[in-house]
Design a protein around this motif. Structure first.
Motif, mmCIF file in Angstrom:
data_model
loop_
_atom_site.group_PDB
_atom_site.id
_atom_site.type_symbol
_atom_site.label_atom_id
_atom_site.label_comp_id
_atom_site.label_asym_id
_atom_site.label_seq_id
_atom_site.Cartn_x
_atom_site.Cartn_y
_atom_site.Cartn_z
ATOM 1 N N VAL A 84 65.413 30.318 55.584
ATOM 2 C CA VAL A 84 65.242 31.774 55.663
ATOM 3 C C VAL A 84 64.963 32.198 57.105
ATOM 4 O O VAL A 84 65.521 33.185 57.589
ATOM 5 C CB VAL A 84 64.140 32.252 54.697
ATOM 6 C CG1 VAL A 84 63.804 33.717 54.936
ATOM 7 C CG2 VAL A 84 64.563 32.034 53.259
ATOM 8 N N ARG A 144 61.905 37.735 51.073
ATOM 9 C CA ARG A 144 61.070 37.246 52.171
ATOM 10 C C ARG A 144 60.272 38.380 52.794
ATOM 11 O O ARG A 144 59.126 38.216 53.166
ATOM 12 C CB ARG A 144 61.911 36.588 53.254
ATOM 13 C CG ARG A 144 61.040 36.066 54.407
ATOM 14 C CD ARG A 144 61.886 35.442 55.483
ATOM 15 N NE ARG A 144 61.072 34.756 56.449
ATOM 16 C CZ ARG A 144 60.732 35.265 57.621
ATOM 17 N NH1 ARG A 144 61.137 36.466 57.977
ATOM 18 N NH2 ARG A 144 59.993 34.573 58.467
ATOM 19 N N SER A 156 59.886 40.691 59.057
ATOM 20 C CA SER A 156 61.041 39.880 59.466
ATOM 21 C C SER A 156 62.013 40.693 60.223
ATOM 22 O O SER A 156 62.976 41.168 60.076
ATOM 23 C CB SER A 156 61.673 39.247 58.267
ATOM 24 O OG SER A 156 60.700 38.535 57.564
ATOM 25 N N ASP A 215 61.849 27.815 53.572
ATOM 26 C CA ASP A 215 61.284 28.669 54.623
ATOM 27 C C ASP A 215 62.047 28.514 55.931
ATOM 28 O O ASP A 215 62.318 29.496 56.630
ATOM 29 C CB ASP A 215 59.802 28.358 54.851
ATOM 30 C CG ASP A 215 58.919 28.791 53.698
ATOM 31 O OD1 ASP A 215 59.381 29.565 52.823
ATOM 32 O OD2 ASP A 215 57.753 28.346 53.665
#
Length: 79
Positions: free
Chosen positions: A30, A64, A79, A27
């Protein structure tokens, strides 16, 4: 018999902890990649820094963006 079960429980707990740490590290990776991309770093540079190919980078970022958020299991990250 109990000794064998304790060994299994211990190994299972250790594996679960390692999996949790791996998920947390992934995580963080990313998130860092998303921040770099938002700052207009070249995808090639981001992929190289993450030791990924361009297709791996884009697959990771694509996955993601479709993961349900913790607050709302039906929501999608932006995101």
């Amino acid at each position: 018999m109990e000794k064998y079960l304790r060994n299994i429980w211990s190994a299972s707990a250790e594996l679960e902890m390692i999996q949790f740490q791996t998920d947390q590290a992934h995580d963080g990776l990313v998130q860092a990649m998303c921040e770099a991309m938002a700052a207009r770093m070249s995808p090639a540079d981001v992929a190289a820094a993450a030791n990924m190919s361009l297709s791996e980078l884009f697959d990771t970022l694509r996955r993601r963006s479709t993961v349900p958020s913790a607050e709302n299991n039906h929501a999608v990250h932006d995101s």
